[in-house]
Design an enzyme around this catalytic site. Sequence first.
Site, PDB file in Angstrom:
ATOM      1  N   LYS A 113       0.844  -1.200   0.000  1.00 54.31           N
ATOM      2  CA  LYS A 113       0.000   0.000   0.000  1.00 54.31           C
ATOM      3  C   LYS A 113       0.877   1.247   0.000  1.00 54.31           C
ATOM      4  O   LYS A 113       0.625   2.191  -0.746  1.00 54.31           O
ATOM      5  CB  LYS A 113      -0.924   0.004   1.228  1.00 54.31           C
ATOM      6  CG  LYS A 113      -2.110  -0.937   1.065  1.00 54.31           C
ATOM      7  CD  LYS A 113      -2.874  -1.137   2.358  1.00 54.31           C
ATOM      8  CE  LYS A 113      -3.950  -2.203   2.151  1.00 54.31           C
ATOM      9  NZ  LYS A 113      -4.535  -2.698   3.399  1.00 54.31           N
ATOM     10  N   GLN A 128      -5.066  -1.396   9.534  1.00 54.39           N
ATOM     11  CA  GLN A 128      -4.964  -2.759   8.996  1.00 54.39           C
ATOM     12  C   GLN A 128      -5.578  -3.760   9.973  1.00 54.39           C
ATOM     13  O   GLN A 128      -5.233  -3.779  11.154  1.00 54.39           O
ATOM     14  CB  GLN A 128      -3.478  -3.084   8.748  1.00 54.39           C
ATOM     15  CG  GLN A 128      -3.223  -4.421   8.077  1.00 54.39           C
ATOM     16  CD  GLN A 128      -3.719  -4.466   6.637  1.00 54.39           C
ATOM     17  OE1 GLN A 128      -3.526  -3.539   5.876  1.00 54.39           O
ATOM     18  NE2 GLN A 128      -4.372  -5.546   6.279  1.00 54.39           N
ATOM     19  N   ASP A 150     -11.509   3.001   4.041  1.00 56.84           N
ATOM     20  CA  ASP A 150     -11.929   1.592   3.970  1.00 56.84           C
ATOM     21  C   ASP A 150     -13.449   1.464   3.934  1.00 56.84           C
ATOM     22  O   ASP A 150     -13.986   0.397   3.643  1.00 56.84           O
ATOM     23  CB  ASP A 150     -11.393   0.833   5.198  1.00 56.84           C
ATOM     24  CG  ASP A 150     -10.313  -0.164   4.827  1.00 56.84           C
ATOM     25  OD1 ASP A 150     -10.190  -0.485   3.624  1.00 56.84           O
ATOM     26  OD2 ASP A 150      -9.602  -0.625   5.734  1.00 56.84           O
TER      27      ASP A 150
END
Length: 317
Positions: free
Chosen positions: A71, A115, A138
């Site tokens: 990422k 995460q 997200d």
Amino acid sequence: MTLPQGDVLDQLAKVMPMTADRIDGKTFAADVRGRVATQVARLREVHGITPGLAVVLVGEDPASQVYVKNKGIQTVEAGMQSFEHKLDTSVSEAELLSLIADLNADKAVHGILVQLPLPKHIDEAGVLNAIDPAKDVDGFHISNVGLLATGQKAMVPCTPLGCLMMLRDRHGDLSGMNAVVIGRSNIVGKPMAQLLLRDSCTVTVAHSRTKNIEEVVRRADIVVAAVGRAQMVNAAWIKPGATVIDVGINRIEAPEKGEGKTRLVGDVDYASVAGVAGAITPVPGGVGPMTIACLLANTLTACCRANGLPEPEGLTA
Ligand code: NDP
């Protein structure tokens, strides 16, 4: 002209075996990343703004470390700022929440990603809901879930957004198509169903309690499999010509590659389904690469919204 339907299509498929088009997620994702990079460069030139993505990693999980590294690399390649925060597994929930509060207040940060999974002593939902919804790239914050469900402007979870982009590219208008989503997780299945509904599909969500699941799936023009069961969906489940999006990532033994070797497969039995479907995504190289590309797209979208600028074209739901 009336197109053949149902049984007629089945019989046609028997005498004229189909080979599905392979939807190449790698190429598609590279295109999305390229479009993001172009728009990021323009933002910087015209407005002096550089989008920033903060990624928070707690603990040493090897798979998570690889994801976070990728990422970071792709964020910088797209011309954005990448902020990585690596915390020890023993970090307290209060310390993590304090970091989130700092990132919420930081004007250089337009997107925040924590995460998952988090260590057991930390309340995952509490942490996700502490993220400013406008920076929740997200799309897991309860506000964004509600905005999506009520058809309002939301941050949309990356994996379903990637699937939607591929489906729109294949079909253009999805209106009136029968879509079956297999799986009802908060991360993939439910937001996928919401997005398809928003694009006016007739949506069915199948799950582990669904009766006659093969029959249900065989009605679909669009199948999205997000189950986590290796090669569960086979050719008998698929209506001839359907578009099949395979979200699943499963590692299975691969004795053909040598003792103890493994390989990745999806939730769909690619070899058999490719003989019936009209189009199909492979695993690996299908939905997977789209997920990070959509994370970058979401960060750009969040940055544009934060600065009162028009949303990036073709990169949102
Ligand atoms: P979850 O385990 O959270 O959800 C799985 C869903 O599948 C559940 O709703 C479950 O039903 C349903 N299910 C399980 N067994 C069956 C069955 N036999 N028949 C029908 N439905 C069944 O998984 P996720 O949604 O998080 O992920 C799904 C897959 O997608 C995984 O392989 C994951 O690795 C992959 N993934 C890939 C991503 C990518 O970037 N490509 C991103 C995210 C996930 P029930 O609710 O009834 O238990």
